[in-house]
Design an enzyme around this catalytic site. Structure first.
Site: not given
Length: 291
Positions: A151, A164
């Site tokens: 990501s 995250y």
């Protein structure tokens, strides 16, 4: 097989190669499964939801051989078992796509401790564990690959997605370090780092998604899946997409003060998108005609 023209391109033929895809029942994983199936690969699809796995498998069995394994990627014994069964079913394993992901959005103080732990377990510990197991099988092949789906949140910190971001940053550095360890071997190791992707992973939880995340162009699951296939067959280590956002995350990482200055404007842009999306969703649910 479709490989984009590039200075880095080399050909990797997927026909009859066996591909294990975690998170393979929906979103990016399902899109990757479709592309690999069209290229003639054997598929091993892993996810927790057996019904969803059966559905995608049924859709693809006219194009490819498909095996499904309903399991949790944090289960160490199940991870060992899926490789054994894949090798038994198809005679070997050639490609591992670590795509499964988990997110619990919110400030660290507000997110349950078990959810924080699961983010790290699914996004970082499981890919490390699966990659280690995969090496025993991939070393038997003349050509093989481990592709991790990261990501852009792992390239620059995102408040409200703190754990995250940390897990994806860890996955990024694991990928780059493993690629160095395996340099000169037939095993390619790479990372696809997308920004926001037009899937339920973000859109189903849009109120909790950080405004700054939604300020960036959104990729489709199919675009990210294509990047996964392309990365199997070239010499790049990481694809950051869309390119403009990848450049922006690099700039902010190198010069944090630029990020601090840009943040208010980016958050305003993201809030506008969020409100527009919710208004469009409400219009569709009410059955109102297009304005």
């Amino acid at each position: 097989m479709c490989i984009r023209d590039s200075l880095y391109t080399r050909v990797m033929i997927f026909k009859d190669k066996t591909v294990i895809i975690t998170g393979g029942s929906e979103g990016i994983g399902a899109a990757a499964a479709r592309l690999f199936a069209e290229a003639g690969a054997n598929l091993v699809l892993v996810a927790r939801n057996k019904k969803n796995l059966e559905s995608i498998a049924d859709d693809l069995r006219d194009k490819a051989k498909v095996a499904i394994f309903p399991m949790d990627v944090t289960d160490a014994d199940a991870c060992v078992d899926v490789f054994k069964k894949a090798a038994y079913e198809f005679g070997g394993v050639h490609i591992l796509v670590n795509n499964a992901g988990y997110h619990a959005r919110g400030d660290v103080a507000d997110v349950d401790a078990a959810d924080l732990a699961r983010i790290v377990d699914v996004n970082l510990r499981a890919p490390i564990m699966l990659s280690r197991i995969a090496l025993n099988y991939l070393r038997e092949q003349d050509e093989a690959a481990i592709i991790n789906v990261g990501s852009l949140g792992g390239r620059t910190p995102v408040a409200g997605s703190t754990t995250y971001s940390a897990s994806k940053a860890g996955l990024r550095f694991f990928t780059l370090a493993l690629a160095d360890e395996l340099r000169g071997s037939p095993i390619k190791v790479g990372l696809v780092s997308p920004g926001p992707v037009d899937t339920g992973f973000i859109l189903a939880d849009i109120d909790e998604t950080a405004d700054i995340t939604l300020s960036q162009p959104m990729s489709t699951a199919e675009e990210v899946a294509q990047a996964v296939l392309d990365l199997c067959g070239n010499n790049q280590r990481e694809v950051a997409m869309p390119r403009i956002t990848g450049f922006l995350t690099t700039l902010i990482y190198l010069f944090p003060w630029i990020g601090r200055q840009m943040r208010p404007a980016l958050e305003r842009k993201g809030r506008r998108f969020k409100e527009q999306f919710k208004a469009e969703q409400k219009r569709r649910e009410s059955g109102s005609p297009d304005s």
